[in-house]
Design a protein around this motif. Structure first.
Motif, PDB file in Angstrom:
ATOM      1  N   VAL A  27      27.608  44.570  16.867  1.00 52.71           N
ATOM      2  CA  VAL A  27      28.075  43.494  15.977  1.00 52.71           C
ATOM      3  C   VAL A  27      28.893  42.462  16.752  1.00 52.71           C
ATOM      4  N   GLU A  28      29.744  42.902  17.658  1.00 54.67           N
ATOM      5  CA  GLU A  28      30.570  41.955  18.411  1.00 54.67           C
ATOM      6  C   GLU A  28      29.722  41.079  19.337  1.00 54.67           C
ATOM      7  N   SER A  29      28.699  41.657  19.950  1.00 54.78           N
ATOM      8  CA  SER A  29      27.782  40.870  20.782  1.00 54.78           C
ATOM      9  C   SER A  29      27.025  39.860  19.923  1.00 54.78           C
ATOM     10  N   PHE A  30      26.611  40.277  18.745  1.00 56.24           N
ATOM     11  CA  PHE A  30      25.938  39.366  17.824  1.00 56.24           C
ATOM     12  C   PHE A  30      26.856  38.188  17.490  1.00 56.24           C
ATOM     13  N   ARG A  31      28.112  38.492  17.182  1.00 54.44           N
ATOM     14  CA  ARG A  31      29.078  37.440  16.851  1.00 54.44           C
ATOM     15  C   ARG A  31      29.205  36.453  18.008  1.00 54.44           C
ATOM     16  N   GLU A  32      29.345  36.957  19.228  1.00 54.28           N
ATOM     17  CA  GLU A  32      29.506  36.090  20.389  1.00 54.28           C
ATOM     18  C   GLU A  32      28.283  35.209  20.623  1.00 54.28           C
ATOM     19  N   GLN A  33      27.102  35.761  20.447  1.00 54.90           N
ATOM     20  CA  GLN A  33      25.873  35.012  20.704  1.00 54.90           C
ATOM     21  C   GLN A  33      25.543  34.016  19.593  1.00 54.90           C
ATOM     22  N   MET A  34      26.017  34.291  18.393  1.00 57.62           N
ATOM     23  CA  MET A  34      25.674  33.445  17.243  1.00 57.62           C
ATOM     24  C   MET A  34      26.800  32.494  16.830  1.00 57.62           C
ATOM     25  N   ILE A  35      27.901  32.489  17.549  1.00 57.26           N
ATOM     26  CA  ILE A  35      29.093  31.751  17.128  1.00 57.26           C
ATOM     27  C   ILE A  35      28.822  30.270  16.863  1.00 57.26           C
ATOM     28  N   ASN A  36      27.907  29.660  17.576  1.00 52.47           N
ATOM     29  CA  ASN A  36      27.619  28.234  17.389  1.00 52.47           C
ATOM     30  C   ASN A  36      26.446  27.973  16.454  1.00 52.47           C
ATOM     31  N   GLU A  37      25.857  29.019  15.907  1.00 59.80           N
ATOM     32  CA  GLU A  37      24.711  28.850  15.003  1.00 59.80           C
ATOM     33  C   GLU A  37      25.208  28.714  13.569  1.00 59.80           C
ATOM     34  N   THR A  38      25.438  27.482  13.163  1.00 59.68           N
ATOM     35  CA  THR A  38      25.928  27.176  11.818  1.00 59.68           C
ATOM     36  C   THR A  38      24.929  26.266  11.123  1.00 59.68           C
ATOM     37  N   ILE A  66      17.878  36.233  22.487  1.00 61.34           N
ATOM     38  CA  ILE A  66      19.113  36.963  22.222  1.00 61.34           C
ATOM     39  C   ILE A  66      19.123  38.231  23.069  1.00 61.34           C
ATOM     40  N   ILE A  67      20.297  38.600  23.528  1.00 54.51           N
ATOM     41  CA  ILE A  67      20.448  39.813  24.330  1.00 54.51           C
ATOM     42  C   ILE A  67      20.529  41.003  23.381  1.00 54.51           C
ATOM     43  N   VAL A  68      19.646  41.979  23.598  1.00 58.92           N
ATOM     44  CA  VAL A  68      19.571  43.169  22.753  1.00 58.92           C
ATOM     45  C   VAL A  68      19.555  44.407  23.649  1.00 58.92           C
ATOM     46  N   GLY A  73      18.820  52.235  26.026  1.00 61.09           N
ATOM     47  CA  GLY A  73      20.158  51.728  26.307  1.00 61.09           C
ATOM     48  C   GLY A  73      20.194  50.592  27.310  1.00 61.09           C
ATOM     49  N   LYS A  74      19.047  50.058  27.679  1.00 57.64           N
ATOM     50  CA  LYS A  74      18.975  48.955  28.640  1.00 57.64           C
ATOM     51  C   LYS A  74      19.071  47.622  27.909  1.00 57.64           C
ATOM     52  N   ARG A  75      19.868  46.734  28.472  1.00 58.54           N
ATOM     53  CA  ARG A  75      19.975  45.388  27.909  1.00 58.54           C
ATOM     54  C   ARG A  75      18.763  44.578  28.307  1.00 58.54           C
ATOM     55  N   THR A  76      18.227  43.821  27.361  1.00 59.38           N
ATOM     56  CA  THR A  76      17.068  42.981  27.624  1.00 59.38           C
ATOM     57  C   THR A  76      17.155  41.755  26.729  1.00 59.38           C
ATOM     58  N   TYR A  77      16.251  40.815  26.950  1.00 61.47           N
ATOM     59  CA  TYR A  77      16.194  39.618  26.124  1.00 61.47           C
ATOM     60  C   TYR A  77      15.051  39.733  25.128  1.00 61.47           C
ATOM     61  N   LEU A  78      15.281  39.231  23.934  1.00 62.78           N
ATOM     62  CA  LEU A  78      14.246  39.141  22.914  1.00 62.78           C
ATOM     63  C   LEU A  78      14.110  37.673  22.550  1.00 62.78           C
ATOM     64  N   ASP A  79      12.919  37.111  22.781  1.00 59.78           N
ATOM     65  CA  ASP A  79      12.684  35.702  22.443  1.00 59.78           C
ATOM     66  C   ASP A  79      12.599  35.547  20.940  1.00 59.78           C
ATOM     67  N   ASN A  80      13.225  34.496  20.442  1.00 56.36           N
ATOM     68  CA  ASN A  80      13.197  34.216  19.006  1.00 56.36           C
ATOM     69  C   ASN A  80      11.808  33.726  18.609  1.00 56.36           C
ATOM     70  N   ILE A 130      29.396  45.094   8.433  1.00 58.07           N
ATOM     71  CA  ILE A 130      28.155  45.502   9.104  1.00 58.07           C
ATOM     72  C   ILE A 130      28.473  46.529  10.185  1.00 58.07           C
ATOM     73  N   VAL A 131      27.712  47.641  10.190  1.00 60.05           N
ATOM     74  CA  VAL A 131      27.895  48.666  11.222  1.00 60.05           C
ATOM     75  C   VAL A 131      26.730  48.711  12.204  1.00 60.05           C
ATOM     76  N   LYS A 132      25.565  48.176  11.820  1.00 61.99           N
ATOM     77  CA  LYS A 132      24.410  48.248  12.706  1.00 61.99           C
ATOM     78  C   LYS A 132      23.498  47.050  12.485  1.00 61.99           C
ATOM     79  N   ILE A 133      23.016  46.478  13.596  1.00 60.51           N
ATOM     80  CA  ILE A 133      22.057  45.381  13.548  1.00 60.51           C
ATOM     81  C   ILE A 133      20.857  45.778  14.403  1.00 60.51           C
ATOM     82  N   GLU A 134      19.668  45.715  13.808  1.00 61.65           N
ATOM     83  CA  GLU A 134      18.433  46.031  14.512  1.00 61.65           C
ATOM     84  C   GLU A 134      17.496  44.837  14.437  1.00 61.65           C
TER      85      GLU A 134
END
Length: 146
Positions: A27-38, A66-68, A73-80, A130-134
């Protein structure tokens, strides 16, 4: 012959289920990545409609990728894309699904579209509930046009 058709259908469904990769995002990573999406910086997009002959028009966030985290447990990018679905689980166990390209973050509230054909069908969820984002590619044949 009927038995063979049923086996082939079951095999096809199994392949579809296995092929859908599901990613998570803290959730915190989501917040950081989406902070400017208004709502102020959303863009108008046009998407093909796989069910009818007319296109679908709506406003989309500007996230390119977005970084997922994958299942290992590996970080990767997911294209929108218009086929990326986002499933949110709240503290109380309720789950909600959005189309990721419609999701924005305003005043620590996640806002997003739940349907393509009914554009005003929005849901708002406080981020602290929110506790989980998939995220996963739902495999729907939606593609941006132009």
């Amino acid at each position: 012959m009927k038995n063979l058709k049923n086996r082939l259908l079951a095999f096809g469904v199994l392949l579809l289920i296995i092929s859908c990769k599901t990613y998570t995002i803290p959730v915190e990573s989501f917040r950081e990545q989406m902070i400017n999406e208004t709502s102020e910086n959303m863009k108008k997009v046009k998407v093909n409609n796989p069910f009818f002959y007319s296109d679908i028009k709506y406003t989309s966030n500007n996230i390119k990728r977005i970084i997922v985290t994958d299942k290992d447990g590996k970080r990767t990018y997911l294209d929108n894309s218009p086929s990326i679905e986002m499933r949110v689980t709240q503290v109380n166990g309720k789950k909600y699904t959005f189309y990721f390209d419609t999701v924005i973050l305003e005043n620590d509230t996640l806002k997003g579209g739940r349907a393509r054909l009914v554009q005003g069908f929005l849901r708002k969820i406080p981020l602290d509930s929110i506790v989980k984002i998939e995220l996963q590619d739902g495999g729907k044949n939606y593609n941006y046009k132009e």
